[in-house]
Design an enzyme around this catalytic site. Structure first.
Site, PDB file in Angstrom:
ATOM      1  N   LYS A  88      54.618  51.097  19.049  1.00 44.03           N
ATOM      2  CA  LYS A  88      53.193  51.357  18.870  1.00 44.03           C
ATOM      3  C   LYS A  88      52.485  50.099  18.367  1.00 44.03           C
ATOM      4  CE  LYS A  88      49.318  53.529  18.602  1.00 44.03           C
ATOM      5  NZ  LYS A  88      48.595  53.822  19.842  1.00 44.03           N
ATOM      6  N   SER A 131      41.062  32.604  35.824  1.00 38.25           N
ATOM      7  CA  SER A 131      41.716  33.744  35.196  1.00 38.25           C
ATOM      8  C   SER A 131      41.130  35.047  35.769  1.00 38.25           C
ATOM      9  CB  SER A 131      41.540  33.666  33.682  1.00 38.25           C
ATOM     10  OG  SER A 131      42.562  34.331  33.009  1.00 38.25           O
TER      11      SER A 131
END
Length: 341
Positions: free
Chosen positions: A221, A169
């Site tokens: 948001k 990763s």
């Protein structure tokens, strides 16, 4: 029962006393350090050639008898004198760094100073070797770590990445920057993907008649929350953000490893070193010890480590917090909306 109660009471008093002492020490350290500049860290440099030489000499002392050892040392002395008389070119240098990655890529703080230091002296004839161990973590943290390594490539200095255990990763995001990637046969590599996870306890709150309100300015948001009621629109936006991040990840890897069939390896899968070699995720199978021992035969090998000097207040704070706080922090980081390579 009385014994248990008395013991519990005694234990609580003891813990309270210890915590109180730590708080007093921390306060004293804080007052003492007020107005002072934070102590600078220190760059520690050790020559690995001397380390390998000491290992060999110690083994010779243990295995050879007195006469054979004396003859060997005499022969080594003659060889050394001959080499000193010969006009030889200066040996190239190998700078060795270590990166042991956690979720937040905390080792970046030391690595950035180590890179800054070596770039003041290193030339394209030299080499930087990074011994990398990381299973990945937060996107922005490993993005910064990768950017620090990119400074070495931009300076035209060969960068070799050695992986003994894992570079997955975000760890592989760092590894792909190397001009050459060397892996142990059973190291874990790949996991070119993005994951984010979080629990949602909204139904539990409703069951107990507990309201939870989220107020935002901006349509996206907040997409998914732990306590609020999640919507299908929020899930779609969250997934879209993950897909965008994954695409950026793939493009980054492809830029530094153009030989990869990126769509084939960017599935989030991991491979052991031997299989990773077939996928061209790595260039060679070898341990970092073997590689550095070979380089030490022809080059000067230096290990660099930048260590921060912790103040008394910081040391007391670490003692007070303990390992429990660190475990809780890592647990909460994984539950929140952090995106992970």
């Amino acid at each position: 029962m009385d014994f248990v109660f008395e013991y519990t009471s005694f234990l609580a008093k003891t813990v309270t006393l210890v915590v109180a002492i730590l708080i007093v020490l921390a306060a004293a350290a804080s007052l003492r350090s007020k107005g002072r500049r934070k102590a600078a860290g220190q760059l520690q440099v050790s020559k690995l050639n001397d380390f390998y030489k000491a290992l060999r000499e110690r083994l010779e002392q243990s295995l050879l008898d007195k006469d054979r050892l004396k003859a060997l040392r005499k022969e080594q002395g003659k060889t050394l004198k001959k080499e000193k008389k010969k006009p030889t070119e200066a040996k190239s240098r190998v700078y060795v760094l270590d990166f042991d990655g956690d979720i937040k890529a905390s080792a970046t703080e030391s690595m950035r100073h180590e890179i800054t230091a070596l770039l003041t002296l290193a030339t394209p004839k030299d080499e930087v070797v990074l011994r990398l161990e990381s299973g990945g973590g937060m996107v922005h943290s490993y993005g910064l770590a990768s950017s620090q390594l990119a400074r070495i490539r931009q300076a035209g200095i060969p960068l070799t990445i050695c992986i003994d255990k894992v570079a997955a990763s975000g760890g592989y995001m760092m590894a792909c920057i190397g001009n050459k990637i060397i892996s142990a046969p059973f190291a874990i590599l790949g996991s070119i993907g993005v994951v984010a996870q979080l629990p949602n306890v909204n139904r539990l709150l409703k069951k107990h008649d507990i309201d939870f309100e989220v107020l935002t300015a901006g349509e996206y948001k907040r997409t998914l929350t732990v306590f609020g009621e999640n919507t299908e629109k929020g899930r779609e936006k969250f997934q879209e953000d993950l897909d965008i991040t994954h695409e950026l990840f793939k493009n980054f890897v492809a830029r530094y490893r153009p030989q990869l069939a990126i769509d084939e390896v960017a599935t989030g899968e991991v491979w052991l070193g031997m299989a990773a070699l077939d996928k061209q995720l790595v260039d060679e199978l070898k341990t970092s010890d073997e590689y550095l021992a070979d380089r030490a035969k022809v080059a000067e090998v230096f290990h660099l480590h930048y260590s921060e000097r912790k103040s008394l207040q910081e040391r007391v704070g670490l003692a007070a917090s303990g390992s429990v706080d660190r475990l809780l922090l890592n647990w909460w980081s994984r539950l929140t909306q952090q995106r992970f390579w």
